[in-house]
Scaffold this active site. Structure first.
Site, short mmCIF file in Angstrom:
data_model
loop_
_atom_site.label_atom_id
_atom_site.label_comp_id
_atom_site.label_asym_id
_atom_site.label_seq_id
_atom_site.Cartn_x
_atom_site.Cartn_y
_atom_site.Cartn_z
N VAL A 136 0.73 -1.17 0.01
CA VAL A 136 0.04 -0.11 -0.06
C VAL A 136 0.82 1.10 -0.02
O VAL A 136 0.37 2.29 -0.70
CB VAL A 136 -0.99 0.06 1.45
CG1 VAL A 136 -1.65 1.43 1.38
CG2 VAL A 136 -1.95 -1.03 1.11
N ASP A 288 -2.81 -4.64 14.47
CA ASP A 288 -1.84 -5.18 13.43
C ASP A 288 -0.59 -5.16 14.39
O ASP A 288 0.45 -4.72 13.73
CB ASP A 288 -2.08 -4.08 12.35
CG ASP A 288 -1.34 -4.83 11.23
OD1 ASP A 288 -1.19 -5.91 11.09
OD2 ASP A 288 -0.84 -3.93 10.11
#
Length: 529
Positions: A136, A288
């Site tokens: 990303v 995460d």
């Protein structure tokens, strides 16, 4: 259909053939009409060797070949151990989100377009060679004019159309799977893709990540447990994030941690404490927490402090979820399976009509073998996982916030035991949970909740007054008896109060007194003659 979409579809088809993923599909119990499709696929008419790879490895390699978007989808899928076979989930957990960096000149141009100024005007130094690159975004080191060392994170160019295209194909495949197989429907593939779509688009907004990082930093301000780097808001944009550069040891670099004589037991226990503090004190947890996002400070190895980066994915729980989760875990480790079953029903995680005796027996059957092990060998994350798997057999609805929680706990627990193999997670967590439960029913906490509930009373009064005014203004088409004409507005108001009480939640505690008051008033208005 656009040419690019057709080319993408052909590439997906080639990868499916290469890794024989169609065999995985046709090994499922499919309806008769769907199983006939195998004879309509031309490549299946030709002889081919049986793959020597496991089904999980074939799926992992296929996703890696299909590129970053499919890799991230596989990573998200790997966290759904409540849905996937464990051999596939274990393989997907090996997926690495590592892709070559894109052209530094493009990165610099994007940064300048977002900031509206040349990098030379904003930074005293800007390193063209990226520090790290993922699917990303990629990260560059820089120095501000004021001297602070920072990192600049920039979103890859042209991602939106690629993501939209790949997501569309994933949705199509998920819908076909749901129509073709009862087993696939049990896995809720459309829902999984929908969760992934939200996750990937959230990661494209770096202002969201900056806000998450700022909140997490504020929650642990001055704490010896966790440090979160500072965000430089003046230089943050939707596709550019500038934050303090940190220097630490990657948490999986055990050799370097040992060389500086880090207290590994304390480090492992602090990881657990950070997790429970985020979940129960703050209801705002970093979801995460894989090793690439966690570092250890070099300043005080005898009193080690974690450093967390990349706050793109954050989880949170409602007060009710926190309460039920804590009670579930305490009851579970006390082997009070009846209480665990009742809490699942009370919380609405499983349907109210669930037979509690059957549910209790199922939980006992699955979980009793776990407790035959020494407590330090019991996986807290696996306990949650087995609990969710059992509950799914009783039509437990997927709870996205609990899925994130389970994934984070598995990461923290695995990391903790890598640092200190004898980590007894329950002995670390139990005092925290029991203290938190005591604080929940303390007079100070109850008073605070009463104040919050009292603040809602004027709003509820306003709603009731507006409802009555609307009822009085409505023309009547018939001429009911005088008694009925006086009673129906009151009964309608009573029904509104009952609905309001239900929407507020009817908990068995003092903090829910306004809801019970609304319920009593509503029942009186509806039932009175």
């Amino acid at each position: 259909m656009k040419l690019l979409a057709v080319r993408r579809l052909l590439r997906i088809q080639r990868v499916v053939i290469r890794y024989q993923l169609d065999d995985l599909l046709f090994n499922l119990p499919l309806p008769f009409w769907a199983s006939l499709l195998r004879y309509a696929l031309p490549w299946r008419w030709l002889p081919r060797k049986a793959s020597t790879l496991s089904r999980g490895a074939r799926l992992r390699l296929a996703l890696e070949e299909l590129g970053p978007i499919f890799i991230k989808f596989g990573q998200v899928l790997s966290t759904r151990r409540d849905l996937l076979p464990l051999d596939i989930a274990d393989e997907l957990a090996k997926l690495q989100d590592q892709v070559p960096p894109f052209d530094p000149a493009k990165a610099q141009a994007l940064i300048e377009a977002q900031l509206g100024a040349k990098v030379e005007e904003v930074f005293a130094r800007f390193d063209a060679l990226p520090l790290a690159s993922a699917s990303v975004a990629q990260v560059h080191a820089a120095q501000l004019k004021s001297g602070e060392e920072v990192v600049v994170k920039v979103i890859r160019p042209g991602l939106e159309p690629v993501i939209a295209q790949d997501i569309a194909w994933l949705f199509l495949l998920a819908k076909l799977a749901e129509r073709a197989s009862a087993d696939a429907r049990r896995l809720h593939p459309v829902e999984v893709v929908s969760d992934y779509e939200k996750t990937i688009y959230d990661e494209l907004d770096l202002l969201r990540e900056a806000a998450n990082a700022s909140q997490l930093r504020r929650n642990f301000d001055g704490s010896p447990l966790l440090y979160v780097p500072q965000v430089y808001w003046d230089l943050c944009r939707p596709k550019v994030l500038v934050m303090e550069r940190i220097y630490g040891i990657q948490v999986t670099d055990l050799a370097t941690l040992a060389d500086q004589r880090t207290d590994m037991k304390k480090l492992a226990e602090r990881g657990v404490e950070i997790f429970f503090t985020q979940v129960f004190r703050d209801s705002f947890f970093h979801a995460d927490m894989h090793p690439g996002n966690i570092f250890v400070s070099t300043r005080t190895p005898w009193d080690p402090q974690y450093i967390a980066i990349d706050c793109g994915i954050i989880g949170s729980l409602t007060a009710e979820d926190q309460d039920y989760l804590a009670r579930n875990l305490i009851a579970f480790f006390k082997r009070d399976y009846r209480r665990v079953a009742q809490l699942h029903i009370d919380s609405g995680w499983v349907p109210a009509e669930t037979k509690i005796n059957d549910f209790e027996a199922a939980i006992r059957t699955v979980c009793e073998p776990i407790f035959e092990k020494p407590l330090k060998d019991i996986s807290f994350g696996q306990v949650l996982l087995r609990l969710f798997q059992t509950a799914r057999r009783f039509n437990m609805e997927v709870q996205p916030q609990l899925v994130l929680l389970q994934k984070t706990l598995l990461n923290i627990e695995g990391l903790g035991r890598q640092l200190y193999p004898d980590l007894d997670l329950w002995s670390t967590a139990q005092p925290f949970l029991e203290r938190w439960m005591r604080e929940r029913i303390s007079p100070l906490h109850l008073l605070r909740n009463l104040q919050l509930q009292a603040e809602q009373v004027p709003h509820l009064s306003q709603i009731a007054r507006e409802t009555l005014e609307r009822l009085n203004q409505q023309p009547t088409n018939s001429s009911p008896t005088p008694t009925a004409s006086h009673q129906w507005p009151a009964r309608l108001l009573g029904a509104a109060l009952i609905g309001g009480a239900a929407s507020q939640g009817l908990l068995l505690s003092l903090i829910a007194w306004p809801s019970w008051l609304m319920l009593a008033g509503g029942l009186y208005l509806v039932l009175r003659r």
